[in-house]
Design a protein around this motif. Sequence first.
Motif, PDB file in Angstrom:
ATOM      1  N   VAL A   1       0.656  -1.276   0.191  1.00 37.96           N
ATOM      2  CA  VAL A   1      -0.033   0.268  -0.015  1.00 37.96           C
ATOM      3  C   VAL A   1       0.679   1.328  -0.042  1.00 37.96           C
ATOM      4  O   VAL A   1       1.926   1.153   0.600  1.00 37.96           O
ATOM      5  N   ILE A   2       0.359   2.254  -0.753  1.00 37.81           N
ATOM      6  CA  ILE A   2       1.048   3.456  -0.841  1.00 37.81           C
ATOM      7  C   ILE A   2       0.891   4.324   0.387  1.00 37.81           C
ATOM      8  O   ILE A   2      -0.535   4.436   0.960  1.00 37.81           O
ATOM      9  N   SER A   3       1.645   4.664   1.134  1.00 38.02           N
ATOM     10  CA  SER A   3       1.620   5.757   2.231  1.00 38.02           C
ATOM     11  C   SER A   3       2.476   7.031   2.035  1.00 38.02           C
ATOM     12  O   SER A   3       3.688   6.914   1.857  1.00 38.02           O
ATOM     13  N   VAL A   4       1.529   8.041   1.783  1.00 35.80           N
ATOM     14  CA  VAL A   4       2.128   9.432   1.623  1.00 35.80           C
ATOM     15  C   VAL A   4       2.811  10.097   2.889  1.00 35.80           C
ATOM     16  O   VAL A   4       2.307  10.108   3.839  1.00 35.80           O
ATOM     17  N   MET A   5       4.129  10.489   2.629  1.00 33.64           N
ATOM     18  CA  MET A   5       4.816  11.176   3.948  1.00 33.64           C
ATOM     19  C   MET A   5       4.276  12.468   4.016  1.00 33.64           C
ATOM     20  O   MET A   5       3.612  13.120   3.176  1.00 33.64           O
ATOM     21  N   ASN A   6       4.493  13.001   5.318  1.00 32.80           N
ATOM     22  CA  ASN A   6       4.088  14.197   5.814  1.00 32.80           C
ATOM     23  C   ASN A   6       4.828  15.282   4.847  1.00 32.80           C
ATOM     24  O   ASN A   6       6.027  15.235   4.488  1.00 32.80           O
ATOM     25  N   ASP A   7       3.948  16.453   4.545  1.00 36.14           N
ATOM     26  CA  ASP A   7       4.808  17.638   3.837  1.00 36.14           C
ATOM     27  C   ASP A   7       4.610  18.742   4.941  1.00 36.14           C
ATOM     28  O   ASP A   7       3.864  18.795   5.819  1.00 36.14           O
ATOM     29  N   ASP A   8       5.457  19.717   4.667  1.00 35.46           N
ATOM     30  CA  ASP A   8       5.681  20.976   5.353  1.00 35.46           C
ATOM     31  C   ASP A   8       4.693  21.957   4.394  1.00 35.46           C
ATOM     32  O   ASP A   8       4.946  22.475   3.332  1.00 35.46           O
ATOM     33  N   LEU A   9       3.507  22.323   5.105  1.00 33.70           N
ATOM     34  CA  LEU A   9       2.542  22.900   4.581  1.00 33.70           C
ATOM     35  C   LEU A   9       2.108  24.420   5.196  1.00 33.70           C
ATOM     36  O   LEU A   9       2.379  24.408   6.501  1.00 33.70           O
ATOM     37  N   LEU A  10       1.644  25.312   4.408  1.00 34.44           N
ATOM     38  CA  LEU A  10       0.936  26.389   5.061  1.00 34.44           C
ATOM     39  C   LEU A  10      -0.325  25.955   4.544  1.00 34.44           C
ATOM     40  O   LEU A  10      -0.891  25.792   3.473  1.00 34.44           O
ATOM     41  N   VAL A  11      -1.101  26.096   5.798  1.00 31.11           N
ATOM     42  CA  VAL A  11      -2.716  25.954   5.755  1.00 31.11           C
ATOM     43  C   VAL A  11      -3.309  27.411   5.874  1.00 31.11           C
ATOM     44  O   VAL A  11      -3.313  27.991   6.926  1.00 31.11           O
ATOM     45  N   ILE A  12      -3.955  27.742   4.917  1.00 32.31           N
ATOM     46  CA  ILE A  12      -4.411  29.023   4.581  1.00 32.31           C
ATOM     47  C   ILE A  12      -5.981  28.923   4.952  1.00 32.31           C
ATOM     48  O   ILE A  12      -6.588  28.210   4.454  1.00 32.31           O
ATOM     49  N   GLN A  13      -6.520  29.989   5.901  1.00 34.17           N
ATOM     50  CA  GLN A  13      -7.803  29.956   6.196  1.00 34.17           C
ATOM     51  C   GLN A  13      -8.430  31.348   5.858  1.00 34.17           C
ATOM     52  O   GLN A  13      -8.516  32.123   6.773  1.00 34.17           O
ATOM     53  N   PRO A  14      -8.615  31.742   4.694  1.00 31.67           N
ATOM     54  CA  PRO A  14      -9.030  33.066   4.311  1.00 31.67           C
ATOM     55  C   PRO A  14     -10.477  33.106   5.083  1.00 31.67           C
ATOM     56  O   PRO A  14     -11.102  32.538   5.380  1.00 31.67           O
ATOM     57  N   ALA A  15     -10.473  34.657   5.506  1.00 33.53           N
ATOM     58  CA  ALA A  15     -11.683  34.949   6.496  1.00 33.53           C
ATOM     59  C   ALA A  15     -12.835  35.128   5.608  1.00 33.53           C
ATOM     60  O   ALA A  15     -13.920  35.212   6.125  1.00 33.53           O
TER      61      ALA A  15
ATOM     62  N   GLN B   1       4.717  32.752   2.863  1.00 39.30           N
ATOM     63  CA  GLN B   1       4.541  33.124   4.217  1.00 39.30           C
ATOM     64  C   GLN B   1       4.385  34.420   4.626  1.00 39.30           C
ATOM     65  O   GLN B   1       3.620  35.070   5.224  1.00 39.30           O
ATOM     66  N   GLU B   2       5.345  35.127   4.017  1.00 39.74           N
ATOM     67  CA  GLU B   2       5.633  36.616   3.993  1.00 39.74           C
ATOM     68  C   GLU B   2       4.497  37.400   3.468  1.00 39.74           C
ATOM     69  O   GLU B   2       3.847  38.335   3.931  1.00 39.74           O
ATOM     70  N   LEU B   3       3.818  36.963   2.263  1.00 44.49           N
ATOM     71  CA  LEU B   3       2.710  37.653   1.570  1.00 44.49           C
ATOM     72  C   LEU B   3       1.436  37.570   2.572  1.00 44.49           C
ATOM     73  O   LEU B   3       0.825  38.374   2.548  1.00 44.49           O
ATOM     74  N   LEU B   4       1.441  36.310   3.033  1.00 42.53           N
ATOM     75  CA  LEU B   4       0.323  36.186   3.855  1.00 42.53           C
ATOM     76  C   LEU B   4       0.000  37.067   5.114  1.00 42.53           C
ATOM     77  O   LEU B   4      -0.899  37.439   5.497  1.00 42.53           O
ATOM     78  N   GLU B   5       1.378  37.070   5.535  1.00 47.18           N
ATOM     79  CA  GLU B   5       1.668  38.096   6.971  1.00 47.18           C
ATOM     80  C   GLU B   5       1.236  39.365   6.462  1.00 47.18           C
ATOM     81  O   GLU B   5       0.476  40.311   7.195  1.00 47.18           O
ATOM     82  N   GLN B   6       1.731  39.881   5.270  1.00 52.16           N
ATOM     83  CA  GLN B   6       1.523  41.203   4.791  1.00 52.16           C
ATOM     84  C   GLN B   6       0.013  41.548   4.627  1.00 52.16           C
ATOM     85  O   GLN B   6      -0.578  42.720   4.539  1.00 52.16           O
TER      86      GLN B   6
ATOM     87  N   ASP C   1      -2.355  39.907   5.991  1.00 51.69           N
ATOM     88  CA  ASP C   1      -3.158  39.626   7.207  1.00 51.69           C
ATOM     89  C   ASP C   1      -4.199  38.303   6.988  1.00 51.69           C
ATOM     90  O   ASP C   1      -5.212  38.705   7.502  1.00 51.69           O
ATOM     91  N   VAL C   2      -3.502  37.470   6.282  1.00 49.93           N
ATOM     92  CA  VAL C   2      -4.623  36.407   5.776  1.00 49.93           C
ATOM     93  C   VAL C   2      -4.261  35.173   7.024  1.00 49.93           C
ATOM     94  O   VAL C   2      -3.165  35.034   7.306  1.00 49.93           O
ATOM     95  N   PRO C   3      -5.294  34.609   7.688  1.00 48.52           N
ATOM     96  CA  PRO C   3      -5.074  33.807   8.685  1.00 48.52           C
ATOM     97  C   PRO C   3      -4.559  32.450   7.941  1.00 48.52           C
ATOM     98  O   PRO C   3      -4.904  31.988   6.956  1.00 48.52           O
ATOM     99  N   TYR C   4      -3.444  32.134   8.824  1.00 46.50           N
ATOM    100  CA  TYR C   4      -2.896  30.923   8.118  1.00 46.50           C
ATOM    101  C   TYR C   4      -1.941  30.243   9.233  1.00 46.50           C
ATOM    102  O   TYR C   4      -1.813  30.621  10.323  1.00 46.50           O
ATOM    103  N   SER C   5      -1.704  28.951   9.133  1.00 48.73           N
ATOM    104  CA  SER C   5      -0.664  28.133  10.056  1.00 48.73           C
ATOM    105  C   SER C   5       0.210  27.360   9.141  1.00 48.73           C
ATOM    106  O   SER C   5       0.107  27.065   7.968  1.00 48.73           O
ATOM    107  N   ARG C   6       1.351  27.010   9.782  1.00 47.09           N
ATOM    108  CA  ARG C   6       2.308  26.105   9.175  1.00 47.09           C
ATOM    109  C   ARG C   6       2.242  24.821   9.901  1.00 47.09           C
ATOM    110  O   ARG C   6       2.280  24.709  11.020  1.00 47.09           O
TER     111      ARG C   6
END
Length: 148
Positions: free
Chosen positions: A70-84, A119-124, A126-131
């Motif tokens: 079975v294929i198991s996908v490894m974890n990715d380093d992601l930006l999870v963006i949650q626009p308001a 990440q810098e763009l999201l901060e500029q 003011d878009v809610p996100y998490s890494r």
Amino acid sequence: MIIEQIVGNVEDIPSSGRHIEKVYLSSDDLVKRIQRVTTDHGKEVGIRLKEPKDLIDGDILYMDEHNMIVISVMNDDLLVIQPANIKQMGEIAHLLGNRHLPAQFEGEDMLVQFDYLVQELLEQLDVPYSRQIRKVKKAFRHIGHHHG
């Protein structure tokens, strides 16, 4: 062993007591139709898919009455963006598109692979996100086009 087609997915086909070997792939490897991989038990497997289909997490490469691979996908380093709101979603989608960055959606979340410029763009803006370090089900697919 050469795999030429996917048997199914573990979400649809229960393991029914079969021994499960896993092939760990990065999300980038899910788009490769031809590759050589090794299971977590050291078994070498060649993948040469006849159909142009991306692999997804849980795909069954091989199954008999006793075993599954079975294929198991490894974890990715992601930006999870949650626009308001929808306006913010449109602005972010437009900006990511201009950078040719593929995104995925899970529920209300927009997922992109980590990029410090995004990440810098999201901060500029003011878009809610998490890494987050987390698994995606399918590949981040780059869609080719040209500016004409």
